[in-house]
Design a protein around this motif. Structure first.
Motif, PDB file in Angstrom:
ATOM      1  N   MET A  41       0.841  -1.176   0.000  1.00 22.09           N
ATOM      2  CA  MET A  41       0.000   0.000   0.000  1.00 22.09           C
ATOM      3  C   MET A  41       0.893   1.249   0.000  1.00 22.09           C
ATOM      4  N   PHE A  42       0.495   2.254  -0.726  1.00 23.70           N
ATOM      5  CA  PHE A  42       1.268   3.489  -0.775  1.00 23.70           C
ATOM      6  C   PHE A  42       1.131   4.249   0.539  1.00 23.70           C
ATOM      7  N   ASP A  43       2.073   5.149   0.789  1.00 23.31           N
ATOM      8  CA  ASP A  43       2.075   5.941   2.008  1.00 23.31           C
ATOM      9  C   ASP A  43       1.660   7.379   1.717  1.00 23.31           C
ATOM     10  N   LEU A  44       1.366   8.118   2.774  1.00 24.96           N
ATOM     11  CA  LEU A  44       1.050   9.538   2.670  1.00 24.96           C
ATOM     12  C   LEU A  44       2.218  10.342   3.220  1.00 24.96           C
ATOM     13  N   ILE A  45       2.424  11.547   2.664  1.00 33.89           N
ATOM     14  CA  ILE A  45       3.520  12.404   3.102  1.00 33.89           C
ATOM     15  C   ILE A  45       3.087  13.862   2.934  1.00 33.89           C
ATOM     16  N   SER A  46       3.578  14.722   3.800  1.00 38.77           N
ATOM     17  CA  SER A  46       3.284  16.149   3.669  1.00 38.77           C
ATOM     18  C   SER A  46       4.120  16.740   2.539  1.00 38.77           C
ATOM     19  N   ILE A  47       3.684  17.846   2.016  1.00 41.88           N
ATOM     20  CA  ILE A  47       4.412  18.476   0.919  1.00 41.88           C
ATOM     21  C   ILE A  47       5.792  18.941   1.374  1.00 41.88           C
ATOM     22  N   SER A  48       5.899  19.460   2.588  1.00 44.26           N
ATOM     23  CA  SER A  48       7.205  19.923   3.082  1.00 44.26           C
ATOM     24  C   SER A  48       8.173  18.757   3.261  1.00 44.26           C
ATOM     25  N   GLU A  49       7.675  17.624   3.742  1.00 47.94           N
ATOM     26  CA  GLU A  49       8.535  16.447   3.918  1.00 47.94           C
ATOM     27  C   GLU A  49       8.948  15.862   2.566  1.00 47.94           C
ATOM     28  N   ALA A  50       8.056  15.864   1.589  1.00 45.72           N
ATOM     29  CA  ALA A  50       8.394  15.363   0.254  1.00 45.72           C
ATOM     30  C   ALA A  50       9.494  16.212  -0.382  1.00 45.72           C
ATOM     31  N   ILE A  51       9.398  17.521  -0.232  1.00 42.32           N
ATOM     32  CA  ILE A  51      10.423  18.420  -0.774  1.00 42.32           C
ATOM     33  C   ILE A  51      11.747  18.196  -0.056  1.00 42.32           C
ATOM     34  N   LYS A  52      11.681  18.081   1.257  1.00 47.22           N
ATOM     35  CA  LYS A  52      12.893  17.844   2.049  1.00 47.22           C
ATOM     36  C   LYS A  52      13.575  16.548   1.631  1.00 47.22           C
ATOM     37  N   GLN A  53      12.810  15.490   1.461  1.00 45.18           N
ATOM     38  CA  GLN A  53      13.367  14.203   1.045  1.00 45.18           C
ATOM     39  C   GLN A  53      13.973  14.296  -0.361  1.00 45.18           C
ATOM     40  N   SER A  54      13.318  15.033  -1.256  1.00 49.88           N
ATOM     41  CA  SER A  54      13.834  15.202  -2.618  1.00 49.88           C
ATOM     42  C   SER A  54      15.150  15.967  -2.619  1.00 49.88           C
ATOM     43  N   TYR A  55      15.225  17.038  -1.827  1.00 45.04           N
ATOM     44  CA  TYR A  55      16.468  17.805  -1.724  1.00 45.04           C
ATOM     45  C   TYR A  55      17.606  16.945  -1.191  1.00 45.04           C
ATOM     46  N   ALA A  56      17.286  16.025  -0.322  1.00 39.40           N
ATOM     47  CA  ALA A  56      18.302  15.142   0.253  1.00 39.40           C
ATOM     48  C   ALA A  56      18.598  13.953  -0.677  1.00 39.40           C
ATOM     49  N   SER A  57      18.069  14.004  -1.883  1.00 40.01           N
ATOM     50  CA  SER A  57      18.253  12.940  -2.886  1.00 40.01           C
ATOM     51  C   SER A  57      17.766  11.583  -2.384  1.00 40.01           C
ATOM     52  N   LYS A  58      16.710  11.610  -1.622  1.00 35.50           N
ATOM     53  CA  LYS A  58      16.158  10.372  -1.082  1.00 35.50           C
ATOM     54  C   LYS A  58      14.872   9.957  -1.783  1.00 35.50           C
ATOM     55  N   GLY A  59      14.613  10.509  -2.957  1.00 36.57           N
ATOM     56  CA  GLY A  59      13.417  10.141  -3.695  1.00 36.57           C
ATOM     57  C   GLY A  59      13.175  11.060  -4.872  1.00 36.57           C
ATOM     58  N   LEU A  60      12.253  10.652  -5.715  1.00 37.51           N
ATOM     59  CA  LEU A  60      11.897  11.397  -6.910  1.00 37.51           C
ATOM     60  C   LEU A  60      10.565  12.097  -6.674  1.00 37.51           C
ATOM     61  N   LEU A  61      10.536  13.400  -6.892  1.00 35.56           N
ATOM     62  CA  LEU A  61       9.325  14.200  -6.743  1.00 35.56           C
ATOM     63  C   LEU A  61       8.654  14.298  -8.109  1.00 35.56           C
ATOM     64  N   VAL A  62       7.423  13.788  -8.220  1.00 33.10           N
ATOM     65  CA  VAL A  62       6.739  13.690  -9.503  1.00 33.10           C
ATOM     66  C   VAL A  62       5.439  14.489  -9.488  1.00 33.10           C
ATOM     67  N   ASP A  63       5.323  15.403 -10.443  1.00 29.64           N
ATOM     68  CA  ASP A  63       4.106  16.182 -10.675  1.00 29.64           C
ATOM     69  C   ASP A  63       3.290  15.412 -11.701  1.00 29.64           C
TER      70      ASP A  63
END
Length: 117
Positions: free
Chosen positions: A1-23
């Motif tokens: 099952m997929f997880d939920l994340i806040s927009i600020s946490e998603a951006i933070k994780q993307s900046y840390a190169s820990k994931g791909l941010l997809v629009d």
């Protein structure tokens, strides 16, 4: 099952190169303004039967993918599809509507917005 994340946490994780941010919005909406570091993979592309995020975007199954849209409703469906493909997907709760920071835009659109004559 997929997880939920806040927009600020998603951006933070993307900046840390820990994931791909997809629009997952349309290409036109993406050009008008998107989150920094986001890539555009329209929802219609993700839902295609032969869509392969691993091959097309160099995403590994272990790499988290943070998907967002305008409000979070379309991205839920995209996250569900990615999850069914074995991708660790996160739906960004509330979508871009919950974001109050800087949006990247196409240079031509930005110029049109700031031109005074």
């Amino acid at each position: 099952m997929f997880d939920l994340i806040s927009i600020s946490e998603a951006i933070k994780q993307s900046y840390a190169s820990k994931g791909l941010l997809v629009d997952v919005r349309s290409e036109e909406a993406f050009k008008k303004g998107h989150l920094p570091m986001a890539v555009n993979i329209p929802f219609t592309d993700i839902m295609k039967e032969k869509f392969d995020i691993e091959a097309d975007f160099n995403v590994e199954k272990e790499q988290p993918v943070f998907v967002y849209c305008d409000t979070g409703s379309t991205s839920i469906l995209a996250a569900r599809k990615l999850d069914s493909m074995g991708i660790h997907a996160y739906n960004v709760v509330g979508g871009i509507m919950f974001y109050k920071g800087y949006l990247e835009k196409e240079k031509n659109d930005l110029w049109t917005m700031v031109r005074t004559s």
